[in-house]
Enzyme design. Sequence first.
Site, short mmCIF file in Angstrom:
data_model
loop_
_atom_site.label_atom_id
_atom_site.label_comp_id
_atom_site.label_asym_id
_atom_site.label_seq_id
_atom_site.Cartn_x
_atom_site.Cartn_y
_atom_site.Cartn_z
N GLY A 45 -37.66 39.80 -13.22
CA GLY A 45 -36.46 40.48 -12.66
C GLY A 45 -35.76 39.52 -11.88
CD GLN A 50 -33.93 37.78 -6.34
OE1 GLN A 50 -34.10 38.57 -7.33
NE2 GLN A 50 -35.02 37.35 -5.85
CB CYS A 87 -39.49 38.74 -4.50
SG CYS A 87 -37.95 38.54 -4.36
CG LEU A 88 -38.11 35.16 -9.39
CD1 LEU A 88 -37.06 34.90 -10.60
CD2 LEU A 88 -39.26 34.10 -9.91
CG HIS A 129 -38.57 43.98 -6.72
ND1 HIS A 129 -39.55 43.57 -5.82
CD2 HIS A 129 -37.54 42.86 -6.64
CE1 HIS A 129 -39.27 42.23 -5.40
NE2 HIS A 129 -38.20 41.77 -5.66
CD GLU A 130 -35.53 42.28 -9.76
OE1 GLU A 130 -34.63 41.65 -8.97
OE2 GLU A 130 -36.58 41.87 -9.81
CG HIS A 133 -33.19 41.95 -4.71
ND1 HIS A 133 -33.45 41.14 -3.59
CD2 HIS A 133 -34.44 41.58 -5.42
CE1 HIS A 133 -34.56 40.22 -3.87
NE2 HIS A 133 -35.23 40.94 -4.92
NI NI Z 1 -36.95 40.39 -5.83
#
Ligand code: NI
Length: 153
Positions: A45, A50, A87-88, A129-130, A133
């Site tokens: 995701g 981000q 998380c990226l 999660h997304e 963000h």
């Molecule tokens: Ni994330």
Amino acid sequence: MILDILKFGDPVLRQQCAEVTEFDKELWQLLDDMYETMQKADGIGLAAPQVGVLKRVVVIDVDDGRIELVNPVITLMRGAQYEPEGCLSFKGKRGVVKRPKRVRVTAQNRFGKPVKFRGKDLLARAFCHEIDHLNGVLFEDKVLEWVEDEDDD
Ligand code: NI
């Protein structure tokens, strides 16, 4: 095009994202670039902030096809799950976060049409999660316990 992923500590990740009102080529390019960037980074995701874009746009793929969410809203949460998540923007860090077991999400697709999704387990976790963000909420805020990263890659 592969985009740069912002890392934790970047103040952009703490901003509130704006509703998308233009469903134009610029949005489609963003969605395509985000998906490519997420895949290259081996993620499931990615949210627009981000990659430095403060818009309510998310891409998800939990190995079950590409999901694009524009202006997503969680409409139902049921149950609970406790699993490690990453998380990226926090490469190499994983922690246990409480998430609902099942969620329903309404959003718009890239053309502005209303869409609905149901997710459970990993997909429910990814939706939560997304969408966090988009409100400047990061998983580190919710971690109950940090876990050692396994030697997975
Ligand atoms: Ni994330």
